[in-house]
Write an enzyme that holds these catalytic residues in place. Structure first.
Site, PDB file in Angstrom:
ATOM      1  N   TYR A   1       0.228 -16.531  -2.021  1.00 30.94           N
ATOM      2  CA  TYR A   1       0.478 -15.542  -3.064  1.00 30.94           C
ATOM      3  C   TYR A   1       1.721 -14.733  -2.707  1.00 30.94           C
ATOM      4  CZ  TYR A   1      -2.586 -12.417  -0.179  1.00 30.94           C
ATOM      5  OH  TYR A   1      -3.188 -11.699   0.830  1.00 30.94           O
ATOM      6  N   CYS A   2       2.405 -14.265  -3.732  1.00 28.90           N
ATOM      7  CA  CYS A   2       3.684 -13.553  -3.584  1.00 28.90           C
ATOM      8  C   CYS A   2       4.640 -14.300  -2.652  1.00 28.90           C
ATOM      9  CB  CYS A   2       3.466 -12.126  -3.091  1.00 28.90           C
ATOM     10  SG  CYS A   2       4.896 -11.038  -3.385  1.00 28.90           S
TER      11      CYS A   2
END
Length: 279
Positions: free
Chosen positions: A148-149
């Site tokens: 994620y990110c």
């Protein structure tokens, strides 16, 4: 990397440690504080500052996440998991904060020459390498697909991501921010964010590309180093390294100039979040 080292070496390092504040203070306050410190350090009203902070059960969304077609349904899912959602005032995408995640912000003054964006990232990468050098593990900075990110300065060991770095620039101050997954389950955090995107996006085509998350590519430092590490352990390592990179390390709080600036910066991020809540 030498440029990063030059940036880490400061005449003074002020430490503002909020890692134990926990439930008493919100992530909205944190982002208001970093903007305040950028303005203060950038204007020469404070020395280089390292701020540490921990927030309980919060998912911090990036501005791009606010364009998800079914965002409110995703936020409702996070609430059901016991997490609140807030929107930060910088780029990037959703990240998970909880009691096992330590955030470190390094706030530097921009010299007349300015601080190249990669130089800021390199400084944080180098600091983390120094902090955990005794484990003899290679800490790489590269994008970990499926995390994620994701970003080009994801920090990983054995291709498993444990940290992400971002930057915020404001009024000649530069805040380099990192979240470190110290302990707990890295893949469990990623699984929750995977569900969040599935619910918020469904199968609709979106203008912006959101990550297809593979939970197995994320882990905590405790998992990767095969030893239980606490936030307090990491704090001690941080202080030891900043001491080595400074003539004077001291514990401080906001000075009068910063106390005057803070309400305005805090209000700005509160208003941004109200706009999102208002749809």
């Amino acid at each position: 990397m030498n440029e990063g080292l030059n940036l880490l070496v400061q005449p003074q390092w002020r430490i503002i440690d909020q890692s134990a504040a926990g439930v008493l203070f919100s992530a909205l306050q944190s982002f208001g504080l970093d903007d305040t410190l950028c303005a203060s350090v950038g204007s020469g009203n404070a020395p280089a500052t390292a701020r540490t902070w921990v927030h309980h059960n919060t998912v911090v969304l990036g501005i791009q996440d606010t364009n998800l077609p079914f965002l409110q349904e995703g936020i409702d899912f996070l609430k059901d998991q016991g997490y609140q959602a807030i929107v930060r005032n910088s780029g990037g995408l959703a990240v998970v904060l909880d009691e096992g995640v330590l955030n470190i912000s390094l706030i530097f003054p921009e010299s007349e020459k300015g601080i190249d964006i990669n130089r800021g990232y390199d400084a944080m990468w180098l600091l983390i390498q120094q902090m955990f050098s005794d484990f003899n593990k290679t800490i790489e900075a590269k994008e970990i697909r499926g995390s994620y990110c994701p970003g080009s300065y994801d920090l990983s060991i054995g291709d498993k991501k444990f940290a992400g770095i971002s930057q915020r620039r404001l009024r000649r101050g530069v805040a380099v921010q990192i979240y470190l997954c110290v302990n707990g389950g890295g893949s469990a955090r990623a699984e929750m964010i995977r569900h969040f995107y599935d619910i918020s996006r469904r199968n609709l085509e979106t203008k912006f590309s959101y990550p297809e998350i593979t939970p197995a590519v994320m882990a905590s430092l405790s998992e990767l180093l095969s030893v239980e590490i606490t936030v307090s352990d990491v704090m001690l390592r941080l202080l030891q390294q900043l001491q080595k990179n400074s003539d004077f390390l001291f514990n401080g709080q906001l000075n009068p100039y910063e106390l005057e600036l803070y309400p305005g910066y805090y209000q700005r991020i509160v208003e941004r979040n109200e706009k999102v809540a208002g749809g």
